[in-house]
Design a protein around this motif. Structure first.
Motif, PDB file in Angstrom:
ATOM      1  N   LYS A  17      -2.602   1.194  20.424  1.00  0.00           N
ATOM      2  CA  LYS A  17      -1.281   1.352  19.818  1.00  0.00           C
ATOM      3  C   LYS A  17      -0.802   0.116  19.064  1.00  0.00           C
ATOM      4  CE  LYS A  17       0.315   4.297  23.524  1.00  0.00           C
ATOM      5  NZ  LYS A  17       0.810   3.896  24.836  1.00  0.00           N
ATOM      6  N   ARG A  57       0.030  -2.900  16.676  1.00  0.00           N
ATOM      7  CA  ARG A  57      -0.065  -3.106  15.236  1.00  0.00           C
ATOM      8  C   ARG A  57      -0.523  -4.530  14.920  1.00  0.00           C
ATOM      9  NH1 ARG A  57       1.724   0.693  11.937  1.00  0.00           N
ATOM     10  NH2 ARG A  57      -0.061  -0.178  10.863  1.00  0.00           N
ATOM     11  N   LYS A  58      -0.243  -5.463  15.843  1.00  0.00           N
ATOM     12  CA  LYS A  58      -0.572  -6.867  15.580  1.00  0.00           C
ATOM     13  C   LYS A  58      -1.288  -7.484  16.787  1.00  0.00           C
ATOM     14  CE  LYS A  58       3.786  -7.721  14.678  1.00  0.00           C
ATOM     15  NZ  LYS A  58       4.974  -8.541  14.395  1.00  0.00           N
ATOM     16  N   ARG A 110      -6.213  -0.072  13.423  1.00  0.00           N
ATOM     17  CA  ARG A 110      -5.009   0.030  12.595  1.00  0.00           C
ATOM     18  C   ARG A 110      -4.490  -1.364  12.270  1.00  0.00           C
ATOM     19  NH1 ARG A 110      -0.962   3.309  16.450  1.00  0.00           N
ATOM     20  NH2 ARG A 110       0.407   2.705  14.741  1.00  0.00           N
ATOM     21  N   THR A 111      -5.419  -2.297  12.107  1.00  0.00           N
ATOM     22  CA  THR A 111      -4.995  -3.686  11.924  1.00  0.00           C
ATOM     23  C   THR A 111      -5.164  -4.159  10.482  1.00  0.00           C
ATOM     24  OG1 THR A 111      -7.206  -4.446  12.521  1.00  0.00           O
ATOM     25  CG2 THR A 111      -5.585  -4.342  14.291  1.00  0.00           C
ATOM     26  N   TRP A 131      -2.246  -6.207   9.300  1.00  0.00           N
ATOM     27  CA  TRP A 131      -2.164  -7.414  10.148  1.00  0.00           C
ATOM     28  C   TRP A 131      -3.246  -8.417   9.761  1.00  0.00           C
ATOM     29  CZ3 TRP A 131       0.106 -10.902  12.773  1.00  0.00           C
ATOM     30  CH2 TRP A 131      -0.380 -11.506  13.925  1.00  0.00           C
ATOM     31  N   GLU A 150       4.501  -3.503   5.945  1.00  0.00           N
ATOM     32  CA  GLU A 150       3.366  -2.622   6.199  1.00  0.00           C
ATOM     33  C   GLU A 150       2.955  -2.642   7.655  1.00  0.00           C
ATOM     34  OE1 GLU A 150      -0.281  -2.274   3.874  1.00  0.00           O
ATOM     35  OE2 GLU A 150       0.789  -3.464   2.361  1.00  0.00           O
ATOM     36  N   VAL A 151       2.982  -3.858   8.227  1.00  0.00           N
ATOM     37  CA  VAL A 151       2.589  -3.976   9.621  1.00  0.00           C
ATOM     38  C   VAL A 151       3.554  -3.191  10.498  1.00  0.00           C
ATOM     39  CG1 VAL A 151       2.184  -5.547  11.521  1.00  0.00           C
ATOM     40  CG2 VAL A 151       1.601  -6.239   9.213  1.00  0.00           C
ATOM     41  N   TRP A 152       4.806  -3.234  10.102  1.00  0.00           N
ATOM     42  CA  TRP A 152       5.821  -2.607  10.953  1.00  0.00           C
ATOM     43  C   TRP A 152       6.008  -1.130  10.663  1.00  0.00           C
ATOM     44  CZ3 TRP A 152       6.919  -4.573  15.220  1.00  0.00           C
ATOM     45  CH2 TRP A 152       7.011  -5.954  15.396  1.00  0.00           C
ATOM     46  N   GLU A 153       5.520  -0.668   9.542  1.00  0.00           N
ATOM     47  CA  GLU A 153       5.880   0.688   9.082  1.00  0.00           C
ATOM     48  C   GLU A 153       5.580   1.745  10.153  1.00  0.00           C
ATOM     49  OE1 GLU A 153       1.765   2.103   6.888  1.00  0.00           O
ATOM     50  OE2 GLU A 153       3.329   1.073   5.767  1.00  0.00           O
TER      51      GLU A 153
END
Lengths: 582, 161
Positions: A202, A204-205, A340-341, A344, A579-582
């Motif tokens: 899950k 993102r970073k 999904r990085t 990031w 983008e990282v947070w989207e």
């Protein structure tokens, strides 16, 4: 079969597959050295100091993945191993140290060369023994090797009174050992592994924070698989160097006091710190209150006492790194988790491009960073093991070398022991005779164990010592410059005392000197091509500092020196971040 | 907060040093410590009273488990344990006040174990609270010397499986 206690020890060493013993004889340990004299399959390396023997065994263990063995006499011999044992303890290196002791009937009477070495080493050994019945020797030897090499590895000391060496016993290598109080947890908890995998899928970073535990459990392959599967950026601590190839696109540097700015930014910004085989050391975390505050923390370690010691943890997993990582991979595959990085990684790549390690090159004066870069480039295509001393030389080695393989790096991490590098190079060379072994040294540190040049020469161990000679205890001077008003109290060493070229020659090693950048490559190449030990005295820019730097007790994203950049909050590219947070 | 740790260790030389040294170097203060053999002569039980918050207690427990000779560490629940301590009080006892002291000893179910010309030695067992109360009363007569064993404790039988 009847044997003396000393013969029993040698038989145990043979049964454990020991090929090298590092040591120094003396009165009460003579029966053991006598038994080693014609022991099949065991090479005894006589160092010039017991500290050298212990560091050599330490690096032998780091490089070979086997237990390092030391044999010394009582009193001063045993006491001289203390720094080496403390070093191995801090860095979780498996050692068995056998010390001679005065005879049982005079123990406790302050006999000649008596010292309470088991008492002294309680805080710096994983366990220790004083043999009071020679019949126990086979069990104690087997236990010592088992304890040293399993769980969180560490040094074990066995103190053997001289009458125990001489006593006749019936030798039988124990088939099993009984240690009811010692049962390391190897397999991680299944539920926790699931939870970790779910967080990884899950995040993102996410960021893998990797330490020496990954090397100790030989988990580099699994680590690479996990990182590539989920495209996770990887930071490795000083102790973790080599666990992940430093030329890999996911490699995100070394964190902490002299780590990369981009690395420290990544830690400050990550939302999932996946820590494996690390201990959140203060040189990594800086101010704990501001360390990775946005992150959930998964912490994998085989030592339960490390989990939650310095930093609260969301998912604790006690277990062996290799088994736990394999478990997480298996789970992620089952979940069909997808990386999904991408965004990031672009943030990190942007930071990496903007904040690389950096120094001002010079045509007239040799910059120490340049020396390390040249060592890196000149050894790029050959199998090389890098050792370091401690201080600026070590930090530049961390910043500018590229460690690509496990167990090709030996540096004193936790204890920060000056004088480690040369004996370490000797141990490393014995473990890997086919590798080029280089000690990146400072002029201060090398003098703490330079007597071991004799060991290298006599045993034909062609180690190369590259001295970044700045005529200072460089790191001390740097702190004095920054925090003590440039008052260089007791930190100046004349650059030409000793004359390192003559010192090398006095031992029968090749001695070379470089004083200008133009001379450097030639000197390094001649040293590397020489078929024996060599010392290169490189006269470097004297007052160069190691930057960037986190001030002691400061937040790791606020670094002095290097390419200017503020705290991480100001360093984020707005679009990328969205983008990282989207 | 005060915790009573019941630590089962191998009955071997040097184990007490290892445990005591661990508490000292990790910065934990031992309030009291009592050691003795258990029902199994190869094992000893150490009862250690320590003041520590939850986090420190967790750390000290984990560190204790790292000692090879330590088999079991229990943090005893004060409501679910039996704890006792033994104290010897040597109290000033002029002839005219002896009866009072003997009276106090009786109230606390303590014993007079030695009688001197000017002193009485009282042996008392009980919880720390009881012994503190008794000490308070005896202080009025002047306690010449005092020795205590340190607390020993076991979990209550109802806690057994």
């Amino acid at each position: 079969m009847k044997s003396t206690g000393a013969q029993a020890i040698v038989k145990s060493l043979q049964a454990e597959g020991v090929e090298v013993v590092f040591g120094y004889p003396g009165g009460v340990v003579l029966p053991l050295f006598d038994a080693l004299y014609d022991a099949d399959g065991i090479r005894t390396i006589l160092t010039r100091h017991e500290q050298g023997a212990t560091h050599a065994a330490d690096a032998y263990a780091r490089v070979s993945g086997r237990v390092g063995v030391v044999a010394v006499t009582s009193g001063p011999g045993a006491a001289n191993t203390v720094t080496g044992i403390a070093n191995a303890y801090m860095d979780s290196v498996p050692l068995v140290v056998i010390t001679g002791q005065v005879a049982t009937h005079v123990l406790g009477t302050d006999a000649f060369q008596e010292t309470d070495i088991t008492g002294i080493t309680i805080p710096i050994t994983k366990h220790n023994y004083l043999v009071d019945d020679a019949a126990d020797i086979p069990e104690i030897m087997a236990e010592a090797f088992h304890i040293a090499s399993t769980g969180r590895p560490g040094p074990v000391l066995i103190d053997v009174p001289v009458d125990m060496f001489r006593a006749e016993i019936a030798y039988r290598f124990p088939e099993r050992i009984s240690l009811p109080g010692y049962k390391p947890t190897v397999k991680g908890h299944v539920k926790q592994i699931k939870e970790a995998a779910s967080l990884v899928s899950k995040a993102r970073k996410p960021l893998l924070y990797i330490g020496g535990g990954v090397l100790a459990s030989n988990a580099a392959k699994e680590l690479k698989e996990l990182a590539e599967l989920m495209q996770l950026p990887v930071v490795t601590t000083l102790m973790g160097k080599g666990a992940f190839p430093e030329d890999h696109h996911l490699y995100t540097g070394m964190p902490g006091m002299h780590g990369g700015k981009f690395t420290n930014y990544a830690i400050t910004e990550t939302d999932l710190l996946f820590a494996i085989g690390v201990r959140f050391d203060d040189r990594v975390t800086g101010k704990l209150a501001t360390f990775a505050t946005k992150a959930k923390v998964v912490h994998v370690d085989i030592d339960p006492a490390e989990i939650g010691k310095n930093r609260g943890v969301d998912v604790p997993i006690v277990g062996d790194a290799r088994s736990v990582i394999a478990g997480v991979i298996e789970r992620l595959r089952k979940m069909n988790a997808q990386p999904r990085t991408d965004a990031w990684m672009r943030v990190i790549d942007d930071w990496r491009a903007r904040f690389p390690f950096h120094y001002h090159a010079s045509e007239t004066s040799i910059m120490p960073e340049y020396v390390v870069e040249r060592v890196r480039e000149l050894t790029k295509d050959r199998p090389t093991i890098y050792c370091t001393e401690v201080g600026q030389n070590q930090m530049w080695a961390c910043q500018y070398l590229r460690i690509r393989e496990p167990r090709t790096w030996a540096s004193s991490g936790g204890l920060g022991t000056m004088g480690f590098g040369l004996p370490a190079a000797i141990g490393a060379q014995l473990a890997r005779p086919d590798h080029l072994v280089i000690d990146i040294a400072g002029d201060g540190s090398i003098q703490m164990n330079s007597q071991e040049l004799a060991t290298a020469v006599i045993n034909k161990l062609p180690v190369k010592v590259v001295i970044l000679n700045n005529g200072y205890l460089g790191m001390v001077r740097q702190w004095q410059e920054l925090f003590y008003d440039r008052r260089y109290s007791s930190s100046t060493l004349p650059q030409d005392c000793p004359d390192f070229v003559k010192l090398a020659e006095a031992y029968g090693a090749l001695g070379l000197r470089a004083t200008t950048p133009a001379e450097l490559d030639d000197a390094l190449l001649r040293a590397f091509e020489h078929d024996g030990p060599a010392v290169v005295d490189v006269r470097v820019e004297r007052e160069e500092n190691v930057f960037p730097m986190v001030a002691p007790g400061g937040s790791i994203d606020e670094m002095l020196g290097g390419i200017p950049g503020g705290p991480v909050s100001e360093m984020l590219d707005g679009e990328l971040l969205e983008e990282v947070w989207e | 907060m005060r915790h009573t740790l019941s630590v089962v260790v191998e009955n071997k030389p040097g184990v007490l040093t290892r445990v005591a040294s661990l508490f000292a170097r990790r910065g934990f203060n031992i309030d009291s410590l009592a050691v003795g053999e258990t029902e199994d002569p190869t094992l000893s039980r150490m009862t250690i009273v320590v003041s520590a918050d939850e986090r420190a207690l967790e750390q000290v427990t984990k560190q204790l488990y790292k000692l090879i000779n330590v088999l079991k560490v229990q943090d005893l629940d004060p409501r679910e344990m039996i704890d006792r301590e033994l104290v010897l009080f040597k109290v000033n006892a002029p002839a005219d006040r002896r009866a009072e002291i003997i009276e106090i000893a009786n109230v606390f179910r303590a014993k007079i174990v030695d009688v001197g010309r000017a002193s009485l030695t009282v042996e008392a067992t009980g919880t720390s609270e009881k012994l503190a109360a008794m000490e308070n009363l005896l202080r009025a007569y002047g306690i010449k010397e005092l020795a205590r064993t340190g607390k020993i404790a076991l979990a209550r039988g109802s806690r057994d499986a």
